[in-house]
Design an enzyme around this catalytic site. Structure first.
Site, PDB file in Angstrom:
ATOM      1  N   LYS A   1      30.113  33.934  16.816  1.00 33.33           N
ATOM      2  CA  LYS A   1      30.133  35.137  17.669  1.00 33.33           C
ATOM      3  C   LYS A   1      29.377  36.335  17.113  1.00 33.33           C
ATOM      4  CE  LYS A   1      34.423  33.169  18.941  1.00 33.33           C
ATOM      5  NZ  LYS A   1      35.344  32.614  17.933  1.00 33.33           N
ATOM      6  N   ARG A   2      28.880  36.231  15.865  1.00 33.13           N
ATOM      7  CA  ARG A   2      28.274  37.446  15.295  1.00 33.13           C
ATOM      8  C   ARG A   2      26.964  37.805  15.993  1.00 33.13           C
ATOM      9  NH1 ARG A   2      24.749  36.180  10.328  1.00 33.13           N
ATOM     10  NH2 ARG A   2      24.028  34.174  11.045  1.00 33.13           N
TER      11      ARG A   2
ATOM     12  N   CYS B   1      -9.468  20.071  18.298  1.00 34.78           N
ATOM     13  CA  CYS B   1      -8.341  19.370  17.661  1.00 34.78           C
ATOM     14  C   CYS B   1      -8.852  18.187  16.849  1.00 34.78           C
ATOM     15  CB  CYS B   1      -7.360  18.893  18.732  1.00 34.78           C
ATOM     16  SG  CYS B   1      -6.137  17.729  18.102  1.00 34.78           S
TER      17      CYS B   1
ATOM     18  N   CYS C   1      -7.556  14.640  18.362  1.00 31.25           N
ATOM     19  CA  CYS C   1      -7.945  14.112  19.669  1.00 31.25           C
ATOM     20  C   CYS C   1      -8.981  12.993  19.506  1.00 31.25           C
ATOM     21  CB  CYS C   1      -8.518  15.232  20.561  1.00 31.25           C
ATOM     22  SG  CYS C   1      -7.229  16.188  21.415  1.00 31.25           S
TER      23      CYS C   1
ATOM     24  N   ASN D   1      -4.111  10.120   5.595  1.00 34.92           N
ATOM     25  CA  ASN D   1      -4.136  11.581   5.579  1.00 34.92           C
ATOM     26  C   ASN D   1      -5.306  12.108   4.739  1.00 34.92           C
ATOM     27  OD1 ASN D   1      -3.463  14.367   5.347  1.00 34.92           O
ATOM     28  ND2 ASN D   1      -1.292  13.880   5.565  1.00 34.92           N
ATOM     29  N   ASP D   2      -6.102  12.996   5.341  1.00 34.45           N
ATOM     30  CA  ASP D   2      -7.262  13.549   4.640  1.00 34.45           C
ATOM     31  C   ASP D   2      -6.851  14.486   3.499  1.00 34.45           C
ATOM     32  OD1 ASP D   2      -8.887  12.209   6.510  1.00 34.45           O
ATOM     33  OD2 ASP D   2      -8.743  13.889   7.911  1.00 34.45           O
TER      34      ASP D   2
ATOM     35  N   HIS E   1      -3.402  15.295  24.223  1.00 32.74           N
ATOM     36  CA  HIS E   1      -3.116  16.475  23.397  1.00 32.74           C
ATOM     37  C   HIS E   1      -1.935  17.293  23.932  1.00 32.74           C
ATOM     38  CE1 HIS E   1      -4.388  19.608  20.518  1.00 32.74           C
ATOM     39  NE2 HIS E   1      -4.120  20.497  21.448  1.00 32.74           N
TER      40      HIS E   1
ATOM     41  N   ASN F   1       7.102  16.311  11.946  1.00 36.08           N
ATOM     42  CA  ASN F   1       7.380  17.737  12.026  1.00 36.08           C
ATOM     43  C   ASN F   1       6.882  18.192  13.382  1.00 36.08           C
ATOM     44  OD1 ASN F   1       8.347  17.979   9.362  1.00 36.08           O
ATOM     45  ND2 ASN F   1       6.266  18.137   8.576  1.00 36.08           N
TER      46      ASN F   1
ATOM     47  N   SER G   1       1.035  21.919  11.730  1.00 37.02           N
ATOM     48  CA  SER G   1      -0.183  22.712  11.794  1.00 37.02           C
ATOM     49  C   SER G   1      -1.059  22.328  12.988  1.00 37.02           C
ATOM     50  CB  SER G   1      -0.962  22.582  10.480  1.00 37.02           C
ATOM     51  OG  SER G   1      -1.010  21.245  10.043  1.00 37.02           O
TER      52      SER G   1
ATOM     53  N   HIS H   1      -0.995  18.570  18.554  1.00 32.37           N
ATOM     54  CA  HIS H   1      -1.245  17.212  19.057  1.00 32.37           C
ATOM     55  C   HIS H   1      -0.083  16.311  18.623  1.00 32.37           C
ATOM     56  CE1 HIS H   1      -4.307  14.183  20.481  1.00 32.37           C
ATOM     57  NE2 HIS H   1      -3.339  13.423  19.996  1.00 32.37           N
TER      58      HIS H   1
ATOM     59  N   HIS I   1       1.996  13.978  16.895  1.00 29.54           N
ATOM     60  CA  HIS I   1       1.755  13.094  15.753  1.00 29.54           C
ATOM     61  C   HIS I   1       2.893  13.166  14.750  1.00 29.54           C
ATOM     62  CE1 HIS I   1       0.636  16.916  13.865  1.00 29.54           C
ATOM     63  NE2 HIS I   1       0.647  16.309  12.687  1.00 29.54           N
TER      64      HIS I   1
ATOM     65  N   GLN J   1       4.000  11.531  10.529  1.00 24.20           N
ATOM     66  CA  GLN J   1       3.408  11.173   9.243  1.00 24.20           C
ATOM     67  C   GLN J   1       4.192  10.047   8.598  1.00 24.20           C
ATOM     68  OE1 GLN J   1       2.020  14.315   6.610  1.00 24.20           O
ATOM     69  NE2 GLN J   1       2.742  15.866   8.047  1.00 24.20           N
TER      70      GLN J   1
ATOM     71  N   HIS K   1      18.563   4.231  10.030  1.00 26.64           N
ATOM     72  CA  HIS K   1      18.915   5.217  11.052  1.00 26.64           C
ATOM     73  C   HIS K   1      17.823   6.281  11.110  1.00 26.64           C
ATOM     74  CE1 HIS K   1      20.610   6.374   7.156  1.00 26.64           C
ATOM     75  NE2 HIS K   1      20.412   7.640   7.513  1.00 26.64           N
TER      76      HIS K   1
ATOM     77  N   LYS L   1      18.409  28.929  12.973  1.00 22.68           N
ATOM     78  CA  LYS L   1      19.357  28.939  11.865  1.00 22.68           C
ATOM     79  C   LYS L   1      18.556  28.976  10.567  1.00 22.68           C
ATOM     80  CE  LYS L   1      22.599  28.192   8.928  1.00 22.68           C
ATOM     81  NZ  LYS L   1      23.456  29.314   8.504  1.00 22.68           N
ATOM     82  N   PHE L   2      18.833  29.946   9.733  1.00 26.85           N
ATOM     83  CA  PHE L   2      18.138  30.040   8.449  1.00 26.85           C
ATOM     84  C   PHE L   2      18.952  29.353   7.364  1.00 26.85           C
ATOM     85  CE2 PHE L   2      16.231  33.370  10.925  1.00 26.85           C
ATOM     86  CZ  PHE L   2      14.917  33.387  10.503  1.00 26.85           C
TER      87      PHE L   2
ATOM     88  N   TYR M   1      22.972  31.495   0.684  1.00 25.38           N
ATOM     89  CA  TYR M   1      24.137  30.670   0.358  1.00 25.38           C
ATOM     90  C   TYR M   1      23.800  29.186   0.463  1.00 25.38           C
ATOM     91  CZ  TYR M   1      28.633  28.453   0.303  1.00 25.38           C
ATOM     92  OH  TYR M   1      29.667  27.614  -0.045  1.00 25.38           O
TER      93      TYR M   1
HETATM   94  O1  LIG Z   1      24.876  36.843   6.780  1.00 30.78           O
HETATM   95  P1  LIG Z   1      23.517  37.115   7.376  1.00 30.78           P
HETATM   96  O2  LIG Z   1      22.634  37.924   6.465  1.00 30.78           O
HETATM   97  O3  LIG Z   1      23.584  37.683   8.757  1.00 30.78           O
HETATM   98  O4  LIG Z   1      22.856  35.660   7.532  1.00 30.78           O
HETATM   99  C1  LIG Z   1      21.908  35.084   6.679  1.00 30.78           C
HETATM  100  O5  LIG Z   1      22.476  34.632   5.455  1.00 30.78           O
HETATM  101  C2  LIG Z   1      23.455  33.597   5.545  1.00 30.78           C
HETATM  102  C3  LIG Z   1      23.855  33.188   4.140  1.00 30.78           C
HETATM  103  O6  LIG Z   1      22.766  32.706   3.378  1.00 30.78           O
HETATM  104  C4  LIG Z   1      22.937  32.401   6.348  1.00 30.78           C
HETATM  105  O7  LIG Z   1      23.994  31.497   6.592  1.00 30.78           O
HETATM  106  C5  LIG Z   1      22.340  32.835   7.694  1.00 30.78           C
HETATM  107  O8  LIG Z   1      21.739  31.721   8.330  1.00 30.78           O
HETATM  108  C6  LIG Z   1      21.290  33.928   7.436  1.00 30.78           C
HETATM  109  O9  LIG Z   1      20.735  34.356   8.664  1.00 30.78           O
HETATM  110  O1  LIG Z   2       1.085  17.750   6.272  1.00 27.17           O
HETATM  111  P1  LIG Z   2       1.206  18.974   7.143  1.00 27.17           P
HETATM  112  O2  LIG Z   2       1.701  18.656   8.520  1.00 27.17           O
HETATM  113  O3  LIG Z   2      -0.022  19.823   7.139  1.00 27.17           O
HETATM  114  O4  LIG Z   2       2.322  19.859   6.412  1.00 27.17           O
HETATM  115  C1  LIG Z   2       3.664  19.964   6.788  1.00 27.17           C
HETATM  116  O5  LIG Z   2       4.425  18.804   6.433  1.00 27.17           O
HETATM  117  C2  LIG Z   2       4.526  18.514   5.040  1.00 27.17           C
HETATM  118  C3  LIG Z   2       5.441  17.322   4.866  1.00 27.17           C
HETATM  119  O6  LIG Z   2       6.733  17.558   5.391  1.00 27.17           O
HETATM  120  C4  LIG Z   2       5.025  19.734   4.249  1.00 27.17           C
HETATM  121  O7  LIG Z   2       4.909  19.452   2.865  1.00 27.17           O
HETATM  122  C5  LIG Z   2       4.215  20.988   4.579  1.00 27.17           C
HETATM  123  O8  LIG Z   2       4.804  22.101   3.941  1.00 27.17           O
HETATM  124  C6  LIG Z   2       4.213  21.193   6.094  1.00 27.17           C
HETATM  125  O9  LIG Z   2       3.467  22.339   6.435  1.00 27.17           O
END
Ligand SMILES: O=P(O)(O)O[C@H]1O[C@H](CO)[C@@H](O)[C@H](O)[C@H]1O
Ligand SMILES: O=P(O)(O)O[C@H]1O[C@H](CO)[C@@H](O)[C@H](O)[C@H]1O
Lengths: 340, 340
Positions: free
Chosen positions: A30-31, A52, A55, A77-78, A114, A154, A162, A165, A167, A169, A297, A312-313, A317
């Site tokens: 709720k925050r 690209c 492509c 991979n290049d 693409h 990714n 990056s 397209h 893809h 890895q 899995h 979500k960061f 913590y």
């Molecule tokens: O508590 P804050 O600063 O709002 O939130 C931040 O720090 C927390 C603790 O590392 C994390 O869980 C949150 O995802 C982040 O946004």
């Molecule tokens: O290889 P890419 O797609 O350029 O790079 C991406 O995937 C990689 C593998 O997860 C990571 O190490 C890179 O930080 C990310 O930017």
């Protein structure tokens, strides 16, 4: 069970596959949010982009020209993080320990189009991707220097992708990476003790409870694991005890493709955006052992939390303590089920 | 040592504190970047912002009014992930395992000046923050329900920080989180075997080599650990074997503040921007044991890689395999040393 305490009070849940915990704080959903918003990427892309490097027909940075591929296209991979001809050495100098790591990194284009993502492809098209994964796992795994094959994707700029397209890895290497080592140990201990697959037994329990199941067909289940870390994390698990993706027959490969189609399409509906995530397949090492304790899995780790722009960061913590989530796995299941 | 192979070829390095590996791909620093850029935040902030819930005299969301504090101000988080009066329960249902977790979460404002960060504060000012950390570690640790105190800071919007006012957090809880458990085990094993501190012995080795040292004063060393994961990761380590921050005397507290001032100022110069990071102090649990195996330390995990706008993404391979970095620890040291 249906333990309502899990929906109301802070607790930690055990990830049986890694042996690690996730902190769950249901009351915290709720925050208010005053922090960073992500850019929404709802631009309509053309089916072909001449700038690209993935492509069909285009020239890559190293001068190679992509073939006019019609479904899936795989190449080395290049800018590979791992190379097969790299020097081998080791450092054992007091408390400094290092080992050279060799391997092969590949890129796999899912479609020549693409503008698409897996979420826009039908199961028949995705099946071609699954078959390519099988072929790569087999070929790379047959290489005596490759003992583990990590298939992943990714998706979305917010996940460091990056190039939009469609893809994924494949990074394959001589030793087992951290996360795989953890799952190897946990599954081995369980198998030695119970003579059955840890994930198979877990799946039985989830199928009985029906609290965290999103979708199932004859061969696969899509669920939110009890110990999910990311807000909308899900897992695709084969019902049969299979150690790796080569054990799927053609019909199962199709059903796996269907499961991927279902969950990626549902994801795009959550916040009405092309849903970013990292996905990956964890499966048996290719080290020549039978690895009967493994149950392969696929997991999806999507970063979005509240909207197409608020993620979500996993920071402070989470980096120094444990991963932490606000909405519970069970709430996430309910939201995703509505969108099927 | 001075093993040049480490600067040229892919390898993995062992983190002696966690027992986990980081993949290093030095040759990969050269790849081009077409992916997501972060917004640069070089806005000049006012010293007081009437809409900031951390500024002195302002009212917070729950109606409480901040005092007119003059240096450091600590209060209980209004949206705490952990609560001390939360229900205790446990779930042991087949393969579903959960435990309630209680705790106390606090916010600590480093300065009433909204425009500052630690990098803009002098050692005397930072010392007040250090003393507040000591006070909190003591008070929280004395609570019989608190067995671990995690002090950390998320700096910058890219690190999920929702308010630019200089502040950190303290999450304290009844059990030991994942990362702390790992470091507890590794340090305990080493101490039992060698009757000396793992980090102390590592520090001796680094001080002899002088390859990864950024700064030292009488009591502290700032270095890039051999196994650093983040591009510009650093660690502050006390030269004496101290299990927690309470063992610092007043002079040491000042020297610790000086070390923080030096590294945060250098960080801001790397890309000429207010450098984002998560920092955290790992120290002995407050579980009533002597924890002689612990050697406290503070780590900085900054996400930026190539510029103020290009960060390192810990995604796909990193989530499913192991963390991976491109520039080596030794290259990072050289870059940071130039900026002192
Ligand atoms: O508590 P804050 O600063 O709002 O939130 C931040 O720090 C927390 C603790 O590392 C994390 O869980 C949150 O995802 C982040 O946004
Ligand atoms: O290889 P890419 O797609 O350029 O790079 C991406 O995937 C990689 C593998 O997860 C990571 O190490 C890179 O930080 C990310 O930017």
């Amino acid at each position: 069970m249906n333990n309502t305490d899990l929906q109301d009070y802070s607790h930690k849940r055990l990830n049986i596959l890694t042996g690690e915990w996730v902190l769950v704080s249901p009351h915290r959903a709720k925050r208010p949010w005053q922090g960073q918003n992500e850019a929404v990427n709802n631009e309509v892309r053309p089916s072909y982009d001449e700038s690209c490097y993935l492509c069909a027909g285009n020239t890559r940075i190293n001068g190679e020209v992509n073939p006019n591929y019609e479904d899936v296209f795989v190449f080395t991979n290049d800018f590979a993080a791992l190379q097969s001809d790299s020097k081998t050495f080791s450092v054992n100098d007091g408390l400094l320990t290092a080992e050279s790591e060799t391997g092969i990194c590949k890129v796999i284009c899912f479609s020549p189009d693409h503008s698409k993502s897996l979420a826009d492809m039908n199961p028949k098209e995705i099946e071609k991707v699954v078959v390519a994964w099988q072929k790569e796992y087999k070929e790379l795994g047959d290489n005596p220097n490759i003992n583990y094959v990590q298939i992943f994707e990714n998706k979305g700029a917010v996940m460091g992708c990056s190039n939009p397209h469609p893809h994924g890895q494949i990074w394959s290497q001589s030793t087992l990476p951290n996360e795989v080592l953890k799952k190897n140990t946990q599954q081995l201990n369980y198998f030695n003790k119970n003579n059955s697959s840890l994930l198979g037994d877990y799946l039985k329990q989830e199928l009985e409870k029906q609290e965290r199941i999103i979708f199932e067909n004859d061969s696969f289940v899509v669920l939110v694991p009890f110990w999910a870390v990311w807000p909308f994390e899900t897992m695709i698990v084969p019902k049969k005890h299979q150690t790796n993706i080569l054990e799927m027959d053609a019909n199962e490969a199709y059903q796996y493709a269907e499961a991927i189609a279902v969950i990626t399409k549902a994801y795009d509906k959550i916040f009405n955006t092309s849903f970013p995530y990292s996905s990956g397949i964890h499966q048996a090492p290719t080290n020549g052992e039978d690895n009967k304790h493994w149950h392969w899995h696929m997991s999806f780790y999507p970063p979005l939390l509240r909207s197409a722009t608020v993620k979500k960061f996993m920071v402070g913590y989470e980096m120094f303590g444990s991963p932490q989530r606000d909405i519970t796995a069970e709430s996430a299941v309910k939201m995703i089920r509505e969108l099927l």
